[in-house]
Design a protein around this motif. Structure first.
Motif, PDB file in Angstrom:
ATOM      1  N   MET A 128       0.814  -1.349  -0.007  1.00 12.30           N
ATOM      2  CA  MET A 128       0.268  -0.117  -0.061  1.00 12.30           C
ATOM      3  C   MET A 128       0.609   1.351  -0.160  1.00 12.30           C
ATOM      4  N   ALA A 129       0.428   2.184  -0.699  1.00 13.79           N
ATOM      5  CA  ALA A 129       1.038   3.339  -0.885  1.00 13.79           C
ATOM      6  C   ALA A 129       0.055   4.671  -0.172  1.00 13.79           C
ATOM      7  N   VAL A 130       0.723   5.265   0.792  1.00 11.48           N
ATOM      8  CA  VAL A 130       0.079   6.344   1.404  1.00 11.48           C
ATOM      9  C   VAL A 130       0.516   7.707   1.041  1.00 11.48           C
ATOM     10  N   PHE A 131      -0.469   8.254   0.228  1.00  9.76           N
ATOM     11  CA  PHE A 131      -0.361   9.820  -0.345  1.00  9.76           C
ATOM     12  C   PHE A 131      -0.481  10.761   0.537  1.00  9.76           C
ATOM     13  N   CYS A 132       0.554  11.831   0.551  1.00 12.29           N
ATOM     14  CA  CYS A 132       0.408  12.863   1.601  1.00 12.29           C
ATOM     15  C   CYS A 132       0.447  14.092   1.074  1.00 12.29           C
ATOM     16  N   GLY A 133      -0.207  15.059   1.668  1.00  8.98           N
ATOM     17  CA  GLY A 133      -0.022  16.444   0.683  1.00  8.98           C
ATOM     18  C   GLY A 133      -1.125  16.638  -0.183  1.00  8.98           C
ATOM     19  N   ALA A 134      -1.430  17.975  -0.667  1.00  9.67           N
ATOM     20  CA  ALA A 134      -2.355  18.585  -1.608  1.00  9.67           C
ATOM     21  C   ALA A 134      -2.007  17.942  -2.913  1.00  9.67           C
ATOM     22  N   SER A 135      -0.604  17.865  -3.334  1.00  4.71           N
ATOM     23  CA  SER A 135      -0.328  17.277  -4.634  1.00  4.71           C
ATOM     24  C   SER A 135      -0.791  15.750  -4.813  1.00  4.71           C
ATOM     25  N   GLY A 136      -0.464  14.876  -3.543  1.00  4.18           N
ATOM     26  CA  GLY A 136      -0.691  13.395  -3.582  1.00  4.18           C
ATOM     27  C   GLY A 136      -2.387  13.550  -3.838  1.00  4.18           C
ATOM     28  N   ASN A 137      -3.296  14.252  -3.016  1.00  2.00           N
ATOM     29  CA  ASN A 137      -4.655  14.310  -3.005  1.00  2.00           C
ATOM     30  C   ASN A 137      -5.177  14.489  -4.504  1.00  2.00           C
ATOM     31  N   LYS A 138      -4.550  15.538  -5.063  1.00  2.00           N
ATOM     32  CA  LYS A 138      -5.005  15.914  -6.312  1.00  2.00           C
ATOM     33  C   LYS A 138      -4.801  14.679  -7.413  1.00  2.00           C
ATOM     34  N   PHE A 139      -3.672  14.167  -7.386  1.00  2.00           N
ATOM     35  CA  PHE A 139      -3.426  13.027  -8.090  1.00  2.00           C
ATOM     36  C   PHE A 139      -4.338  12.000  -8.106  1.00  2.00           C
ATOM     37  N   LEU A 140      -4.847  11.655  -6.709  1.00  2.00           N
ATOM     38  CA  LEU A 140      -5.610  10.462  -6.649  1.00  2.00           C
ATOM     39  C   LEU A 140      -6.899  10.969  -7.015  1.00  2.00           C
ATOM     40  N   PHE A 141      -7.337  12.231  -6.569  1.00  2.00           N
ATOM     41  CA  PHE A 141      -8.643  12.538  -6.974  1.00  2.00           C
ATOM     42  C   PHE A 141      -8.907  12.782  -8.470  1.00  2.00           C
ATOM     43  N   SER A 142      -7.919  13.198  -9.094  1.00  2.00           N
ATOM     44  CA  SER A 142      -8.223  13.431 -10.535  1.00  2.00           C
ATOM     45  C   SER A 142      -7.959  12.109 -11.240  1.00  2.00           C
ATOM     46  N   GLY A 143      -6.945  11.179 -10.772  1.00  2.00           N
ATOM     47  CA  GLY A 143      -6.754  10.083 -11.408  1.00  2.00           C
ATOM     48  C   GLY A 143      -7.786   8.751 -11.406  1.00  2.00           C
ATOM     49  N   GLU A 144      -9.000   9.012 -10.712  1.00  2.00           N
ATOM     50  CA  GLU A 144     -10.097   8.154 -10.887  1.00  2.00           C
ATOM     51  C   GLU A 144     -10.429   7.662 -12.423  1.00  2.00           C
ATOM     52  N   ASN A 145     -10.534   6.398 -12.412  1.00  2.00           N
ATOM     53  CA  ASN A 145     -10.858   5.671 -13.687  1.00  2.00           C
ATOM     54  C   ASN A 145      -9.662   6.026 -14.632  1.00  2.00           C
ATOM     55  N   LYS A 146      -8.673   6.534 -14.199  1.00  2.00           N
ATOM     56  CA  LYS A 146      -7.377   6.687 -15.059  1.00  2.00           C
ATOM     57  C   LYS A 146      -6.374   5.834 -14.493  1.00  2.00           C
ATOM     58  N   TYR A 147      -6.040   6.053 -13.242  1.00  2.00           N
ATOM     59  CA  TYR A 147      -4.877   5.269 -12.454  1.00  2.00           C
ATOM     60  C   TYR A 147      -5.578   4.302 -11.511  1.00  2.00           C
ATOM     61  N   VAL A 148      -6.572   4.699 -10.903  1.00  2.00           N
ATOM     62  CA  VAL A 148      -7.082   3.990  -9.697  1.00  2.00           C
ATOM     63  C   VAL A 148      -8.670   4.062  -9.923  1.00  2.00           C
ATOM     64  N   THR A 149      -9.083   3.020  -9.066  1.00  2.00           N
ATOM     65  CA  THR A 149     -10.550   3.027  -8.945  1.00  2.00           C
ATOM     66  C   THR A 149     -10.743   2.791  -7.254  1.00  2.00           C
ATOM     67  N   PRO A 150     -12.228   2.917  -6.803  1.00  2.00           N
ATOM     68  CA  PRO A 150     -12.521   2.778  -5.236  1.00  2.00           C
ATOM     69  C   PRO A 150     -12.265   1.347  -4.840  1.00  2.00           C
ATOM     70  N   TRP A 151     -11.685   1.212  -3.633  1.00  2.00           N
ATOM     71  CA  TRP A 151     -11.541   0.042  -3.075  1.00  2.00           C
ATOM     72  C   TRP A 151     -11.964  -0.151  -1.884  1.00  2.00           C
ATOM     73  N   TRP A 152     -12.572  -1.376  -1.411  1.00  2.00           N
ATOM     74  CA  TRP A 152     -12.951  -1.582   0.163  1.00  2.00           C
ATOM     75  C   TRP A 152     -12.415  -2.730   0.658  1.00  2.00           C
ATOM     76  N   LEU A 153     -12.045  -2.780   2.089  1.00  2.00           N
ATOM     77  CA  LEU A 153     -11.630  -3.994   2.355  1.00  2.00           C
ATOM     78  C   LEU A 153     -12.818  -5.106   2.285  1.00  2.00           C
ATOM     79  N   GLU A 154     -12.536  -6.342   1.951  1.00  2.00           N
ATOM     80  CA  GLU A 154     -13.296  -7.650   1.885  1.00  2.00           C
ATOM     81  C   GLU A 154     -14.006  -7.638   2.958  1.00  2.00           C
ATOM     82  N   SER A 155     -13.525  -7.257   4.206  1.00  2.00           N
ATOM     83  CA  SER A 155     -14.056  -7.623   5.504  1.00  2.00           C
ATOM     84  C   SER A 155     -15.467  -6.607   5.571  1.00  2.00           C
TER      85      SER A 155
END
Length: 396
Positions: free
Chosen positions: A1-28
């Motif tokens: 797991m990679a933990v993203f910190c800071g505004a630039s990390g937030n921006k990358f993950l938020f804007s990377g939806e369906n491009k780099y990342v997709t929502p994920w929930w714990l199986e439990s």
């Protein structure tokens, strides 16, 4: 797991939806909230369609109709559960209030006995949601699984009764989420459809109940802690109250006038955010800040890497609502609701619920913390260790 910190990390993950990342929930987590038969039937198109329907239901234009209901239920809650007492524990009461409101708006359930029947197993679910997933009797996870099973079956019974009412033409003008969902006409007549509707309602109840009850508790904590903040909120809310008739409920225009009150709520959620962040899963290999995140890795963005960073919020431990005046904080630094395409769809719902509660609370009571230095622990949201004991004082 990679933990993203800071505004630039937030921006990358938020804007990377369906491009780099997709929502994920714990199986439990999914095992607690979903029928086992439906866990393998989740596809992205279906999820997007459901999210679109939810966004439509929770958009400001739609929520305006619920403001009088929220106001009525808040008045009733304070009259029943607060006014008879000199001291109250805010956290359990706020959970009771937000859950009853969610049952009313999402399922049109008004009977307190039915609400109470749901609330008890829900308490078991929330306490085991992020527990170690060991499913043997006595563990928090096992209790959550059992609670989830009870709730899903009760929801299934309600869904089937509601479908019968719709077929008989009894529910054609209903505004609640469940009726609107069933009226949209995609029912394939299978048990999986009913189970899927149950999964959706359960997710809604958890999301709307857990975070808003925490947010309300946090706001009350700071209102009681800082009398000068309380006085400004009280002044703003009394101006609105004086413009209303004695039996007249709040409306959309009234809520829009609660500008200072909302800066107080925002600053409360900056210091004690109700959610700690959210997970994503990498759908492709990608690089960020010189690191390569392989496909299949999980990512996590965290609120505290910006909320408590003096670079974005000078003197970060100070309670200062003026941070949210004018243009407010820099983009991607204040993220209690996330951001980008996956921003919490209930943001406006939460805003209305918090502000309407603040209005009724401060126009009715003065507040005083019984335990001035009461601590909050994380479970996983911030929880006051003694329930946040508040002394209620009358206005002179």
């Amino acid at each position: 797991m990679a933990v993203f910190c800071g505004a630039s990390g937030n921006k990358f993950l938020f804007s990377g939806e369906n491009k780099y990342v997709t929502p994920w929930w714990l199986e439990s987590m999914r095992k607690i909230t979903h029928f086992p038969e439906t866990l393998g039937n989740i596809n992205s198109k279906d999820v997007m369609k459901k999210r679109g329907f939810l966004l439509e239901f929770l958009k400001p234009e739609a929520l305006q109709h619920y403001i009088p209901v929220m106001d009525f239920m808040t008045r009733d809650h304070l009259a029943t559960d607060w006014s008879p007492y000199k001291e109250v524990k805010v956290f359990p009461l706020s959970k009771r209030y937000t859950f009853a409101l969610a049952c009313r708006l999402f399922m049109n359930i008004k009977d307190p006995q039915i609400v109470s029947k749901f609330a008890k197993p829900f308490a078991r679910v929330s306490s085991g949601f992020t527990a170690v997933p060991i499913n043997i009797p006595g563990t928090p996870f096992n209790r959550a699984m059992e609670g989830g099973k009870v709730i899903r079956q009760e929801l299934l019974n309600i869904i089937r009764r509601r479908k019968t009412e719709i077929l008989e033409g009894k529910d054609s003008n209903a505004r609640d989420f469940l009726s609107q969902w069933l009226l949209q006409g995609d029912d394939d007549g299978t048990v999986f459809y009913d189970m899927d509707a149950s999964n959706k309602i359960m997710g809604l109840l958890i999301a709307s109940h857990e975070t808003t009850s925490t947010s309300i508790t946090i706001v009350v904590n700071y209102l009681a802690q800082f009398p000068h903040i309380y006085e400004r909120v009280h002044q703003e809310q009394m101006e609105i109250a004086k413009s209303k008739g004695p039996d007249e409920f709040l409306n959309w225009d009234d809520v829009q006038k609660m500008k200072y009150s909302w800066t107080v709520a925002c600053e409360s959620m900056r210091l004690l955010p109700p959610a700690q962040g959210a997970y994503r899963e990498a759908t492709v290999d990608f690089s960020f800040a010189g690191y390569t995140i392989p496909k299949g890795w999980k990512t996590f963005w965290t609120v505290y890497s910006t909320h408590k960073n003096p670079k974005y919020f000078p003197d970060p431990e100070k309670f200062d609502p003026s941070r949210f005046e004018g243009n407010g904080p820099a983009p991607f630094t204040y993220v209690p609701f996330g951001g980008g395409p996956r921003m919490c769809p209930g943001k406006e719902y939460a805003r209305l619920e918090i502000l309407i509660f603040m209005h009724n609370l401060v126009t009715k009571f003065k507040l005083e913390k019984v335990i001035p230095d009461e601590k909050f622990i994380y479970d996983p949201s911030p929880v006051p260790i003694k329930g946040l004991v508040i002394r209620l004082l009358p206005h002179n």
